[in-house]
Design a protein around this motif. Structure first.
Motif, mmCIF file in Angstrom:
data_model
loop_
_atom_site.group_PDB
_atom_site.id
_atom_site.type_symbol
_atom_site.label_atom_id
_atom_site.label_comp_id
_atom_site.label_asym_id
_atom_site.label_seq_id
_atom_site.Cartn_x
_atom_site.Cartn_y
_atom_site.Cartn_z
ATOM 1 N N ASN A 197 -3.036 2.660 -17.302
ATOM 2 C CA ASN A 197 -3.233 2.672 -15.853
ATOM 3 C C ASN A 197 -2.999 4.082 -15.311
ATOM 4 O O ASN A 197 -1.976 4.714 -15.609
ATOM 5 N N SER A 202 -7.615 -1.981 -6.083
ATOM 6 C CA SER A 202 -6.177 -1.711 -6.055
ATOM 7 C C SER A 202 -5.747 -1.611 -4.598
ATOM 8 O O SER A 202 -6.569 -1.686 -3.676
ATOM 9 N N THR A 203 -4.445 -1.442 -4.378
ATOM 10 C CA THR A 203 -3.960 -1.310 -3.008
ATOM 11 C C THR A 203 -4.521 -0.052 -2.349
ATOM 12 O O THR A 203 -4.741 -0.022 -1.135
ATOM 13 N N SER A 204 -4.775 0.968 -3.157
ATOM 14 C CA SER A 204 -5.324 2.206 -2.606
ATOM 15 C C SER A 204 -6.813 2.093 -2.320
ATOM 16 O O SER A 204 -7.340 2.772 -1.428
ATOM 17 N N CYS A 205 -7.499 1.235 -3.072
ATOM 18 C CA CYS A 205 -8.946 1.047 -2.882
ATOM 19 C C CYS A 205 -9.264 -0.437 -3.025
ATOM 20 O O CYS A 205 -9.636 -0.900 -4.117
ATOM 21 N N CYS A 259 -8.128 6.632 -5.862
ATOM 22 C CA CYS A 259 -8.026 5.227 -6.280
ATOM 23 C C CYS A 259 -7.257 5.096 -7.593
ATOM 24 O O CYS A 259 -7.284 5.987 -8.446
ATOM 25 N N ASP A 260 -6.578 3.951 -7.749
ATOM 26 C CA ASP A 260 -6.018 3.589 -9.052
ATOM 27 C C ASP A 260 -7.159 3.145 -9.961
ATOM 28 O O ASP A 260 -8.133 2.527 -9.507
ATOM 29 N N TRP A 261 -7.055 3.448 -11.235
ATOM 30 C CA TRP A 261 -8.061 2.985 -12.201
ATOM 31 C C TRP A 261 -7.410 2.880 -13.579
ATOM 32 O O TRP A 261 -6.253 3.278 -13.766
ATOM 33 N N SER A 262 -8.127 2.317 -14.527
ATOM 34 C CA SER A 262 -7.518 2.076 -15.842
ATOM 35 C C SER A 262 -8.541 2.222 -16.956
ATOM 36 O O SER A 262 -9.758 2.124 -16.743
ATOM 37 N N ALA A 274 -2.682 6.199 -11.822
ATOM 38 C CA ALA A 274 -2.437 6.018 -10.391
ATOM 39 C C ALA A 274 -3.292 6.982 -9.575
ATOM 40 O O ALA A 274 -3.727 8.031 -10.049
ATOM 41 N N THR A 316 -12.584 -2.971 -10.585
ATOM 42 C CA THR A 316 -11.244 -3.475 -10.310
ATOM 43 C C THR A 316 -10.666 -2.724 -9.119
ATOM 44 O O THR A 316 -10.600 -1.487 -9.122
#
Length: 278
Positions: A163, A239-242, A118-121, A165, A237
């Motif tokens: 961010n 994302s397109t991946s999750c 997953c994307d995370w920040s 990826a 939050t």
């Protein structure tokens, strides 16, 4: 007879001298003294509470520049004292050393666990400058560090939000540090904050728990037993991946640090806000 007594008392009071206290000020290195209301550059150094207590002067925050030295002098005289005898009036001197500016307060929030896929920040936008005067525009600069072996993720990153990826990091535990400094000519002091993130297998969404701002101050979150509420927010939050599942719910558990035992549990519904779940 009563009126005569009153007249005598008034005359006696009129004969009691009044002590007048005056305050002077000068910047370190100057010779001339000025009234405390007048600064060396012709501006105003306005004291507080002079009417309430002429023996005390209090100054507004940010009256004096940081890392500067100032002199104050208090002179006492009777109201009938002649100016030509001023060299005989008692004086008290004070030297005020203004400390350097405090470094910026770095505040870093993010998930303690993040899925590998997953994307995370990480977010340092709540960082602040405690030395900024009210209404002053604050410009902060950010530098990100990561270990072990994850320099490529933070290379050339200068924004308050970092961010990460999906698949950018292998599974494992990483230490992220943000250094917050003042940008421009006044780059004095640097505040730092560090957060460890465990990158794990699976599709669990990254959850960020964000306490109230005062919980990030030195000493941590300390409240009284009478506190009616503790403002703590959890954010997920997507994302397109999750992508997010808006039917999700939060389960809160309060643990006692000394024993590790659960004290309370609370279920709350998730609310869609700012592109995420809260």
């Amino acid at each position: 007879e009563i009126s005569e007594c009153r007249a005598a008392a008034s005359a006696e009071q009129a004969s009691v001298p009044t002590i007048v206290i005056s305050w002077q000020y000068r910047v370190d290195g100057e010779e001339a003294w000025r009234a405390v209301e007048e600064s060396s550059d012709g501006g105003v150094v306005e004291p507080l509470d002079r009417a309430a207590s002429p023996a005390i002067v209090r100054f507004n925050p940010f009256t004096f520049e940081s890392s500067s030295v100032h002199h104050l002098r208090a002179t006492a005289a009777y109201s009938y004292s002649l100016p030509e005898t001023s060299n005989l009036w008692p004086e008290v001197f004070f030297i005020v050393n203004v400390l350097p500016k405090e470094p910026p307060s770095a505040i870093l929030t993010g998930p303690s666990k993040a899925p590998h896929s997953c994307d995370w920040s990480l977010d340092a936008s709540a960082s602040s400058d405690p030395a900024a005067a009210p209404g002053e525009a604050v410009q902060l600069a950010y530098r990100w560090l990561c270990s072990p072996g994850c320099d490529a993720v933070v290379a050339d990153q200068t924004e308050p939000i970092l961010n990460v990826a999906a698949y950018a990091l292998e599974t494992g535990t990483y230490s992220f540090t943000v250094e917050v400094s003042r940008s421009g000519s006044d780059a004095s002091g640097t505040g730092t904050a560090t957060l460890e993130v465990a990158v794990i297998e699976g599709a669990t969404l990254p959850v960020t728990v964000q306490p109230a701002a005062w919980a990030s101050l030195p000493g941590g979150a300390r409240i009284t037993a009478q506190a009616s509420s503790i403002p703590i927010a959890a954010t997920v939050t997507g994302s397109t991946s999750c992508p997010l599942d808006t039917s999700s719910a939060f389960s809160w558990v309060l643990f006692k640090e000394e024993t590790g035992g659960a004290v309370a549990k609370l279920e709350t519904a998730a609310v869609v806000a700012d592109g995420g779940l809260k």
